[in-house]
Design a protein around this motif. Sequence first.
Motif, PDB file in Angstrom:
ATOM      1  N   MET A 345     -35.255 -10.006  19.295  1.00 40.51           N
ATOM      2  CA  MET A 345     -33.967  -9.788  19.924  1.00 40.51           C
ATOM      3  C   MET A 345     -32.846  -9.978  18.906  1.00 40.51           C
ATOM      4  N   THR A 346     -31.860  -9.093  18.961  1.00 39.36           N
ATOM      5  CA  THR A 346     -30.769  -9.118  17.988  1.00 39.36           C
ATOM      6  C   THR A 346     -29.449  -8.850  18.696  1.00 39.36           C
ATOM      7  N   VAL A 347     -28.472  -9.722  18.456  1.00 37.06           N
ATOM      8  CA  VAL A 347     -27.123  -9.452  18.948  1.00 37.06           C
ATOM      9  C   VAL A 347     -26.524  -8.334  18.096  1.00 37.06           C
ATOM     10  N   CYS A 348     -26.139  -7.247  18.742  1.00 39.65           N
ATOM     11  CA  CYS A 348     -25.611  -6.108  17.991  1.00 39.65           C
ATOM     12  C   CYS A 348     -24.141  -5.831  18.294  1.00 39.65           C
ATOM     13  N   ALA A 349     -23.591  -6.514  19.303  1.00 44.95           N
ATOM     14  CA  ALA A 349     -22.177  -6.317  19.623  1.00 44.95           C
ATOM     15  C   ALA A 349     -21.626  -7.574  20.273  1.00 44.95           C
ATOM     16  N   VAL A 350     -20.348  -7.872  19.951  1.00 43.25           N
ATOM     17  CA  VAL A 350     -19.641  -8.991  20.575  1.00 43.25           C
ATOM     18  C   VAL A 350     -18.299  -8.455  21.070  1.00 43.25           C
ATOM     19  N   TRP A 351     -17.964  -8.810  22.305  1.00 44.77           N
ATOM     20  CA  TRP A 351     -16.655  -8.429  22.846  1.00 44.77           C
ATOM     21  C   TRP A 351     -15.925  -9.690  23.293  1.00 44.77           C
ATOM     22  N   THR A 352     -14.684  -9.798  22.906  1.00 47.64           N
ATOM     23  CA  THR A 352     -13.854 -10.927  23.323  1.00 47.64           C
ATOM     24  C   THR A 352     -12.515 -10.390  23.811  1.00 47.64           C
ATOM     25  N   PRO A 353     -11.740 -11.197  24.501  1.00 47.24           N
ATOM     26  CA  PRO A 353     -10.402 -10.753  24.889  1.00 47.24           C
ATOM     27  C   PRO A 353      -9.528 -10.386  23.693  1.00 47.24           C
ATOM     28  N   GLY A 354      -9.934 -10.800  22.506  1.00 49.45           N
ATOM     29  CA  GLY A 354      -9.155 -10.478  21.314  1.00 49.45           C
ATOM     30  C   GLY A 354      -9.653  -9.275  20.543  1.00 49.45           C
ATOM     31  N   GLY A 355     -10.769  -8.650  20.958  1.00 50.50           N
ATOM     32  CA  GLY A 355     -11.254  -7.480  20.241  1.00 50.50           C
ATOM     33  C   GLY A 355     -12.759  -7.334  20.313  1.00 50.50           C
ATOM     34  N   SER A 356     -13.243  -6.187  19.801  1.00 51.81           N
ATOM     35  CA  SER A 356     -14.680  -5.879  19.784  1.00 51.81           C
ATOM     36  C   SER A 356     -15.209  -6.015  18.369  1.00 51.81           C
ATOM     37  N   TYR A 357     -16.470  -6.384  18.249  1.00 49.43           N
ATOM     38  CA  TYR A 357     -17.082  -6.600  16.944  1.00 49.43           C
ATOM     39  C   TYR A 357     -18.482  -6.004  16.932  1.00 49.43           C
ATOM     40  N   GLU A 358     -18.815  -5.406  15.821  1.00 53.47           N
ATOM     41  CA  GLU A 358     -20.165  -4.887  15.614  1.00 53.47           C
ATOM     42  C   GLU A 358     -20.916  -5.851  14.723  1.00 53.47           C
ATOM     43  N   VAL A 359     -22.207  -6.027  15.009  1.00 45.79           N
ATOM     44  CA  VAL A 359     -23.032  -6.940  14.227  1.00 45.79           C
ATOM     45  C   VAL A 359     -24.112  -6.128  13.526  1.00 45.79           C
ATOM     46  N   SER A 360     -24.162  -6.211  12.209  1.00 43.58           N
ATOM     47  CA  SER A 360     -25.162  -5.473  11.439  1.00 43.58           C
ATOM     48  C   SER A 360     -26.403  -6.340  11.238  1.00 43.58           C
ATOM     49  N   GLY A 361     -27.465  -5.698  10.773  1.00 48.74           N
ATOM     50  CA  GLY A 361     -28.718  -6.408  10.554  1.00 48.74           C
ATOM     51  C   GLY A 361     -29.573  -6.415  11.797  1.00 48.74           C
ATOM     52  N   ALA A 362     -30.861  -6.531  11.599  1.00 49.12           N
ATOM     53  CA  ALA A 362     -31.805  -6.527  12.721  1.00 49.12           C
ATOM     54  C   ALA A 362     -32.816  -7.630  12.530  1.00 49.12           C
ATOM     55  N   GLY A 363     -33.290  -8.157  13.642  1.00 47.08           N
ATOM     56  CA  GLY A 363     -34.311  -9.190  13.577  1.00 47.08           C
ATOM     57  C   GLY A 363     -33.717 -10.576  13.417  1.00 47.08           C
ATOM     58  N   TYR A 364     -34.604 -11.536  13.124  1.00 52.85           N
ATOM     59  CA  TYR A 364     -34.200 -12.932  13.074  1.00 52.85           C
ATOM     60  C   TYR A 364     -33.706 -13.379  11.705  1.00 52.85           C
ATOM     61  N   ALA A 365     -33.879 -12.545  10.698  1.00 52.98           N
ATOM     62  CA  ALA A 365     -33.319 -12.890   9.392  1.00 52.98           C
ATOM     63  C   ALA A 365     -31.804 -12.768   9.468  1.00 52.98           C
ATOM     64  N   ALA A 366     -31.110 -13.631   8.727  1.00 55.96           N
ATOM     65  CA  ALA A 366     -29.641 -13.653   8.793  1.00 55.96           C
ATOM     66  C   ALA A 366     -29.019 -12.617   7.873  1.00 55.96           C
ATOM     67  N   ASP A 367     -29.727 -11.529   7.632  1.00 55.06           N
ATOM     68  CA  ASP A 367     -29.189 -10.445   6.806  1.00 55.06           C
ATOM     69  C   ASP A 367     -28.298  -9.583   7.687  1.00 55.06           C
TER      70      ASP A 367
END
Length: 895
Positions: A345-367
């Motif tokens: 499982m990988t977080v690929c997007a974050v949304w907050t009241p202050g804006g949207s964010y994309e998350v790069s990388g896949a898997g459990y490695a912190a790359d």
Amino acid sequence: MPTTERTEQVSSHHDLPVHEVVLLLETDPAAGLSEPQARDRRSRFGPNTLPQTRSAGPLLRLLRQLHHPLIYVLLVSGVVTLVLGERVDSTVIFGVVVVNMIVGFVQESRAEAALDALRAMVRTEAKVIRDGTQRTVPSADLVPGDLVVVEAGDRVPADLRLVRPAELAVDESALTGESLPVTKDEAVLPPATAVADRHNMLHSGTLVTSGTGVGIAVATGAETELGEIHRLVGSADSLETPLTRKLAWFSKVLTVVILALAAVSFGVGVARGESPVEMFTAAVALAVGAIPEGLPAAITITLAIGVARMARRQAVIRRLPAVETLGGTTVICTDKTGTLTENQMTVCAVWTPGGSYEVSGAGYAADGAVLSEEGTVMTAEAAPAPLRSTLLAGAACNDAALTSRDGRVEVVGDPTEGAMLVLARKAALAGVPARVATIPFSSERQYMATLHEDTGSYVVFAKGAVERILGLCTAQLGPDGVTRPLDAAAVQREAETLAAQGLRVLATAMTRVGDCGAFTEDALRGTLVFTGLQAMLDPPRPAAAAAVRSCRDAGIAVKMITGDHAATATAIARRLGLLDVGGGVLTGAELAALRDEEFPAAIERTAVFARVSPEQKLRLVEALQARGDVVAMTGDGVNDAPALRQADIGVAMGKSGTEVAKEAGDMVLTDDDFATIEAAVEEGRGVFDNLTKFIVWTLPTNMAEGLVILAAILVGSALPILPTQILWINMTTAVALGLMLAFEPKERGIMLRAPRDPHRALLTRGLMLRIGLVSALLVGGSWWMFQWELGAGASLEQARTAALNLFVMVELFYLFSCRSLTRSMWRIGLFSNRWILGGVTFQILGQLAITYVPVMQRLFETAPIGTDTWLRVLGVALLASLVVAIDKRLRREIL
């Protein structure tokens, strides 16, 4: 004790209230069974193990490997050469038979290993309550009615109907294909509920990821869902490959033709008044000439070379014929979880009241990194307040841990919580305050909250389902860190947008409290401040989309067959382009509702099959095969094993795959990458090309040798070539010349042509005509050479030596033409296969030895020949090569 009749009537217990299960199984929901009851039931129901499958003994399985037409041909060839006194040749031939027997025996024995791996999955210990006391017993001792206790980290030892679950979640991916842990409860479900949706059941072989639970054992051993898969694996046919089917047909035809020609030659000679003994010797010579002794060895070595090439490209072949089968694959049925996706499982997007964010990388490695809408890399330290708080809530309100094993990062606990920890690492979050108390997640609560001490005060973090978190909030955190009234509608819209993409969306919130007494469910309502959303999924492998496109370019259909939810499967399918060229999505329930006559059309138009059971996976593979498709099935879980076994080639994952899947498969991908299948298909096509080239090269010689003998008998002439000389030609040229084709590089554009028609003959009409043409050139050339030499005053031995060398030289020249069945040898490069040059050199030295070395002359009844004879031999060989080149140019399109 439950009656047998009642037990047989109840296929499962998910549709019964707990009290009815207790009555049915005559147990106690608090104290469990007594020891006398357990002993009695164990004697009646047997141990909680999967049954051993009855199979043929080792000797019978070994002898069964002789039951094949090609082996019959080899045995006849060996007997003939032994009768002729050629012990060396007969030893080689019988050696090939023995090797084939051993390889076949090993391959058949490996099928049993898949069942052994399944049986091993239930050989664990179990915590059971008997006589009101909890104790640990071998899982094999469990019986129906036992009260079993499970907790995080336990492997479920039997099929259990839950009685008292406590925040229980179970990883069922190996059994059902579900990528996320399943939250369990004891609620009664409808009778038609699929196995993957039976939330009040725990199934044997699955893994508890969090929480605890108590359940009543309702099925043990072969009666469990795992036992049903064991039965399916045992009953699935281990199919012949297209190559072995075609070779079997070819061998039968070859056997009939050889015996018919030998019988005709013997009958014609005896009818003309010749000695029966001499005619029998001539018929034997004909049979020896027509049998391609080098073919089995060439097939084995060519496939072995393909195995080595595939191993270098991360594909390990467990059965030799599987190399070629991949080259003829028309449909790839692929599992989703762990095959097309990372199974992480990988977080690929974050949304907050202050804006949207994309998350790069896949898997459990912190790359990877957290990127703003402008592409700026965001760190927790410099992030706006809503983003930082969202990261902090996800990491603090979390029971998972990240560990490293064998260079890989793994999650201990819930994968979704692990994904949140990885996100925090990507944003370089420094740490979290010390936890003081926890309100754990439950299926009713649908959120988790934790209390932390932070610089003299307390802070509460919460995460969970969007609706439940919003119900606890009255405010949201603004970009400047100031709270504002909650815009619940905006949050809901964004959550729905993310969910429509197949993402799992969790909301986070926080608040500060003055003391620990304020940390209760009632006290939290309406006090939390919404911080943001985290959207995650099990992402596609980086090279999977390109591999899917390449397979389509090669004319191979790709179908996803998964036990996961339709929405998740559809989202991944869109990302991979599986739905770009049409094709819908069908669920297991919709498949079950189809009538038999509707099934073929449904599988034709469908690209994604979601929420399917192991039985349905098997049925889909069988339906595709019934249409004439050559099916490759990929998978990594226990639930994939029956389909892997049934498919023409089963492809298991090496890293994430279960041992059951690996043993059931014909090929194992050591990198777990779907893209490796594309490389394996390319190698498989090259292997089949090279096998075809060898057959097209060797058959003209065998046909010509038999026809020359037949012609000599018909006209009453001396044999132009002797049986021992025929054996010399067949054995030396197969090794020195023909086997060099196994090293031929793959031709350009091999992945741009359509798959071979599974019903297409091993040799097309065009190739048969070419074989006939070369055979005619050999027969005519050798007969002319034999008669010319005799007419010129040469001895019988010299004339036969000239005919022998003509056969070899024509084969040598023809070999260069066979390096490509459609293109000129000049276009593929004379030196692109240096093995052939070495083989040609070796063969020429052998011909000089058999012609001029005295000991060889005595063994093979040859004699020296002059330069003029050699020139005639080479002239005929060159003429034959030119005729073949013209034929190749004129009839290229029909091959």
